[in-house]
Design a protein around this motif. Structure first.
Motif, PDB file in Angstrom:
ATOM      1  N   GLU A 152       0.824  -1.197   0.000  1.00 49.83           N
ATOM      2  CA  GLU A 152       0.000   0.000   0.000  1.00 49.83           C
ATOM      3  C   GLU A 152       0.867   1.259   0.000  1.00 49.83           C
ATOM      4  OE1 GLU A 152      -2.857  -0.055   3.137  1.00 49.83           O
ATOM      5  OE2 GLU A 152      -3.472  -2.130   2.730  1.00 49.83           O
ATOM      6  N   LYS A 153       0.342   2.298  -0.623  1.00 49.61           N
ATOM      7  CA  LYS A 153       1.101   3.530  -0.817  1.00 49.61           C
ATOM      8  C   LYS A 153       1.561   4.142   0.501  1.00 49.61           C
ATOM      9  CE  LYS A 153       0.897   7.961  -3.254  1.00 49.61           C
ATOM     10  NZ  LYS A 153       0.068   8.848  -4.115  1.00 49.61           N
ATOM     11  N   LYS A 154       0.757   4.036   1.543  1.00 48.41           N
ATOM     12  CA  LYS A 154       1.136   4.670   2.807  1.00 48.41           C
ATOM     13  C   LYS A 154       2.156   3.855   3.587  1.00 48.41           C
ATOM     14  CE  LYS A 154      -2.925   2.856   5.272  1.00 48.41           C
ATOM     15  NZ  LYS A 154      -4.089   3.230   6.094  1.00 48.41           N
ATOM     16  N   GLY A 157       4.748   0.776  -0.379  1.00 44.00           N
ATOM     17  CA  GLY A 157       4.302   1.213  -1.696  1.00 44.00           C
ATOM     18  C   GLY A 157       4.860   0.399  -2.837  1.00 44.00           C
ATOM     19  N   ASN A 158       5.341  -0.804  -2.548  1.00 47.39           N
ATOM     20  CA  ASN A 158       5.866  -1.679  -3.595  1.00 47.39           C
ATOM     21  C   ASN A 158       5.727  -3.130  -3.154  1.00 47.39           C
ATOM     22  OD1 ASN A 158       8.641  -2.622  -2.368  1.00 47.39           O
ATOM     23  ND2 ASN A 158       8.609  -0.390  -2.086  1.00 47.39           N
ATOM     24  N   TYR A 174      11.317   1.486   1.718  1.00 46.34           N
ATOM     25  CA  TYR A 174      10.280   2.512   1.694  1.00 46.34           C
ATOM     26  C   TYR A 174      10.775   3.735   0.928  1.00 46.34           C
ATOM     27  CZ  TYR A 174       7.568   0.301   5.514  1.00 46.34           C
ATOM     28  OH  TYR A 174       6.817  -0.545   6.278  1.00 46.34           O
TER      29      TYR A 174
END
Length: 225
Positions: A152-154, A157-158, A174
Motif C-alpha cells: 500500500e502507498k502509505k 508502496g511496492n 520505503y
C-alpha cells in the motif's frame, strides 16, 4: 509506516530554527495490522512437515538471533537485547488492543529481540515472535497479515523482493520521507515466517539504505533458523 503510533515510531527531528542535528530514535517503528482477522476460507494453511522447524527453536530463542555485526553498538534508544514483553511489542502497532488480542488468541509463546546502532544514525532491530503449535499456525497468519499491507502507498508502496530460501518472505525499501526542518528518513523492512517463528527486521537511517543491506541481514537470520 512512519508517524507517532502509540509513541513508538522511529524518527529523527530538529527544531526549525536550529542547525539540523538528529534526535535519537524512539523504541521501535510504528507498525500496522489488518483491522480484522482474515476472512473465512482465506486463512493460511497449516504448516507442512518441511516447513515445521519448531524443534530447532525449542531451546533458548535468543541464541537464534543474528549477532550484531563487528563494530556495532548496543542500541541507545531501541529495545534492549533479550526477551521482549508482549505489551511492548503490541504497543508498536496501530491498534494495540487488537494486536494483543490476536497474539493471545493465536497462542504467542515468547518474543526475542536484538537491536544495534551503526554509523551516525542507523538503527537495526530484529524480532523473533514465536507461537505455540496449533492447527492454525499463528506465525503464518502474523507474517501474512504484515505482508498483506506492505504494497500500500502509505507503507512501502511496492511489492518488495523475495528473500531467497524463505518460501514466503520479502524485503522492502520505503520511499524516503522528507519534511521541512527534519533530516531525510530512510526505512527498510524484511518479513518472513519459518515454522512457528515470525521474523520482523527493520532498519532506519538518515542516509540511503541499499537493498543489499536489508537482504543480507534477512538471509543471515534465515540461515540461523
Amino acid at each position: 509506516m512512519l508517524g507517532l503510533v502509540g509513541g513508538t515510531a522511529v524518527g529523527y527531528g530538529i527544531q526549525a530554527e536550529r542547525e539540523p542535528t538528529p534526535l535519537p530514535a524512539l523504541n521501535q517503528p510504528g507498525l500496522a495490522y489488518p483491522a480484522k482477522p482474515l476472512p473465512k476460507g482465506k486463512e493460511p494453511a497449516p504448516l507442512s512437515a518441511a516447513e515445521d522447524h519448531q524443534a530447532k527453536a525449542g531451546g533458548d530463542l535468543r541464541k537464534l538471533l543474528v549477532p550484531r555485526p563487528p563494530g556495532a553498538r548496543e542500541a541507545e534508544f531501541g529495545p534492549r537485547d533479550g526477551w521482549y514483553d508482549l505489551s511492548s511489542y503490541a504497543a508498536g502497532f496501530k491498534d494495540e488492543g487488537w494486536m494483543l488480542e490476536f497474539l493471545n488468541e493465536n497462542r504467542v509463546r515468547r518474543i526475542a529481540v536484538r537491536s544495534w546502532d551503526t554509523g551516525e544514525n542507523r538503527t537495526t532491530s530484529v524480532h523473533l515472535v514465536q507461537f505455540r503449535a496449533s492447527d492454525m499456525p499463528g506465525a503464518v497468519e502474523h507474517a501474512q497479515g504484515q505482508l498483506s499491507y506492505m504494497p500500500e502507498k502509505k507503507f512501502a508502496g511496492n511489492e518488495g523482493d523475495p528473500i531467497k530460501g524463505s518460501g514466503n518472505g520479502r524485503y522492502y525499501l520505503y520511499p524516503v520521507e522528507r519534511k521541512a526542518g527534519y533530516l531525510d528518513l530512510y526505512h527498510a523492512r524484511a518479513l518472513f515466517q519459518r515454522g512457528d517463528l515470525m521474523v520482523d527486521i527493520t532498519i532506519y537511517d538518515t542516509k540511503k539504505i541499499s537493498k543489499g543491506d536489508i537482504r543480507s541481514l534477512a538471509e543471515k537470520q534465515l540461515e540461523r533458523l
